[in-house]
Design a protein around this motif. Structure first.
Motif, mmCIF file in Angstrom:
data_model
loop_
_atom_site.group_PDB
_atom_site.id
_atom_site.type_symbol
_atom_site.label_atom_id
_atom_site.label_comp_id
_atom_site.label_asym_id
_atom_site.label_seq_id
_atom_site.Cartn_x
_atom_site.Cartn_y
_atom_site.Cartn_z
ATOM 1 N N UNK A 101 0.826 -1.210 0.000
ATOM 2 C CA UNK A 101 0.000 0.000 0.000
ATOM 3 C C UNK A 101 0.860 1.260 0.000
ATOM 4 N N UNK A 102 1.899 1.258 0.816
ATOM 5 C CA UNK A 102 2.802 2.416 0.890
ATOM 6 C C UNK A 102 3.489 2.664 -0.449
ATOM 7 N N UNK A 103 3.892 1.590 -1.107
ATOM 8 C CA UNK A 103 4.573 1.746 -2.396
ATOM 9 C C UNK A 103 3.653 2.403 -3.417
ATOM 10 N N UNK A 104 2.372 2.017 -3.426
ATOM 11 C CA UNK A 104 1.433 2.652 -4.341
ATOM 12 C C UNK A 104 1.149 4.099 -3.938
ATOM 13 N N UNK A 126 -6.238 -9.773 2.002
ATOM 14 C CA UNK A 126 -7.290 -9.133 2.802
ATOM 15 C C UNK A 126 -6.908 -7.745 3.328
ATOM 16 N N UNK A 127 -5.624 -7.419 3.304
ATOM 17 C CA UNK A 127 -5.152 -6.153 3.876
ATOM 18 C C UNK A 127 -4.786 -5.120 2.813
ATOM 19 N N UNK A 128 -4.907 -5.477 1.546
ATOM 20 C CA UNK A 128 -4.600 -4.510 0.500
ATOM 21 C C UNK A 128 -5.721 -3.486 0.369
ATOM 22 N N UNK A 129 -5.338 -2.243 0.139
ATOM 23 C CA UNK A 129 -6.299 -1.162 -0.059
ATOM 24 C C UNK A 129 -6.488 -0.978 -1.566
ATOM 25 N N UNK A 130 -7.471 -1.658 -2.120
ATOM 26 C CA UNK A 130 -7.659 -1.647 -3.563
ATOM 27 C C UNK A 130 -8.110 -0.279 -4.076
ATOM 28 N N UNK A 131 -8.814 0.483 -3.257
ATOM 29 C CA UNK A 131 -9.179 1.839 -3.665
ATOM 30 C C UNK A 131 -7.939 2.710 -3.795
ATOM 31 N N UNK A 132 -7.043 2.594 -2.840
ATOM 32 C CA UNK A 132 -5.794 3.354 -2.901
ATOM 33 C C UNK A 132 -4.997 2.969 -4.145
#
Length: 348
Positions: A101-104, A126-132
């Protein structure tokens, strides 16, 4: 405010512009989600190495990875826990997901590449923020276990991802040239295997074998057979219907390949795909019994009766010449010519 909320807030201002500039008129077959193309990279851009899968004990591998990417003209950041150790992972599942998530979210990072494969990327899902991720589209590349990130991210966001070399790979000239043409230059590549006889009477290396003749067009999905099959039945399994399925694997007994193809077949996916391209099947064999099937026997069992083009021997996967294959890109395949032709650039 927790970390995920912070990321969402920090990128909200630029989200609409990013999607507007990168989305095409094409759509994901399942939910009409617009296809998002990440920006191509250039010399001087920053790439981040992440470690979503297996633990890495060898510091030299990371050093070589950094040097290889710098030799491509890129600047390199390394995720904090890349050389961490938590059992057979670099860090806990949520920590590894947070680093993705931080890398994106990092505005300085233009591309993300996995250090290695192994096992464990699926545990981060399950912990990835797909909106981000959707609001901050950028190149994500890797293969093997990284199949568990490439396909779900494409499926959930519409972002084209790249089944290609890992940072810790050998990076020979073939692999470098593929990355440069697709990610740096934005070429819509016509992918065919080099055909050189050398000292022999006929071509012996990089041979294509046609399982079922014909041509087909669709969006590319798939990657490592073991990892892809393990996603079946979950919300993270990609849409196969009317798409081109790519498959490869390493170190499996032929009966396991048979079992996994049977699972895909029982799920209806081999009937609904538009066609299949198979890459390297490295160290895939049998125990040597007289009653064993050859690998081609298994392919014919599963595909010969299905009216769709299938060929094996494409150059991607656990092989030295590892071509970059854009997941989500519209491609046309010719099983007799052994070719994959990108119908569009995979980057904007």
């Amino acid at each position: 405010m927790d970390r995920r909320d912070f990321f969402k807030a920090s990128v909200a201002g630029g989200a609409a512009l990013a999607i507007s500039s990168a989305a095409t008129s094409s759509a994901n077959a399942q939910n009409s989600m617009p296809i998002i193309k990440p920006e191509k990279i250039k010399a001087g851009d920053t790439v981040m190495i992440i470690a979503p899968s297996g633990v890495e004990y060898n510091k030299l591998r990371l050093q070589l990875s950094v040097e290889s990417l710098e030799a491509l003209g890129l600047k390199v950041k390394v995720a904090e826990n890349t050389l961490g150790r938590w059992g057979y992972f670099p860090a806990e599942d949520k920590v590894r997901a947070d680093e993705i998530n931080q890398a994106f979210a990092d505005k300085d990072v233009k591309a993300i590449i996995a250090l290695k494969g192994g096992w464990g990327a699926a545990r981060t899902l399950p912990y990835l923020d797909f909106d981000l991720i959707k609001n901050n589209p950028k190149i994500l590349m890797g293969y093997s276990d990284v199949t568990a990130l490439l396909n779900p991210i494409y499926e959930k966001t519409g972002l084209i991802t790249f089944h290609g070399p890992i940072a810790g790979g050998a990076w020979n000239k073939f692999t470098q040239d593929s990355v440069r043409e697709i990610l740096f230059e934005g070429k819509a590549q016509h992918m065919v295997n080099p055909q050189e006889k050398g000292e022999y009477l006929t071509v012996r290396n990089n041979r294509i074998q046609t399982v079922v003749s014909g041509t087909a067009e669709g969006r590319m999905v798939g990657g490592n057979l073991t990892v892809l099959t393990a996603l079946q039945g979950t919300p993270y399994f990609p849409t196969i219907k009317d798409n081109i399925l790519i498959l490869e694997d390493v170190g499996e007994n032929i009966y396991r390949v048979d079992r996994m193809l049977t699972q895909l077949a029982l799920g209806g996916h081999l009937d609904e795909c538009a066609g299949v391209v198979m890459g390297g099947w490295t160290d895939v064999g049998t125990d040597g019994g007289y009653g064993d099937f050859a690998l081609m026997d298994i392919f014919e069992h599963h595909f010969a009766s299905r009216d769709k083009p299938v060929f094996t021997g494409a150059l991607f996967g656990h092989i030295a010449d590892n071509r970059t294959m854009p997941i989500g890109c519209n491609v046309k395949i010719d099983a007799d010519a052994g070719s994959v032709t990108m119908q569009e650039s995979a980057v904007s």
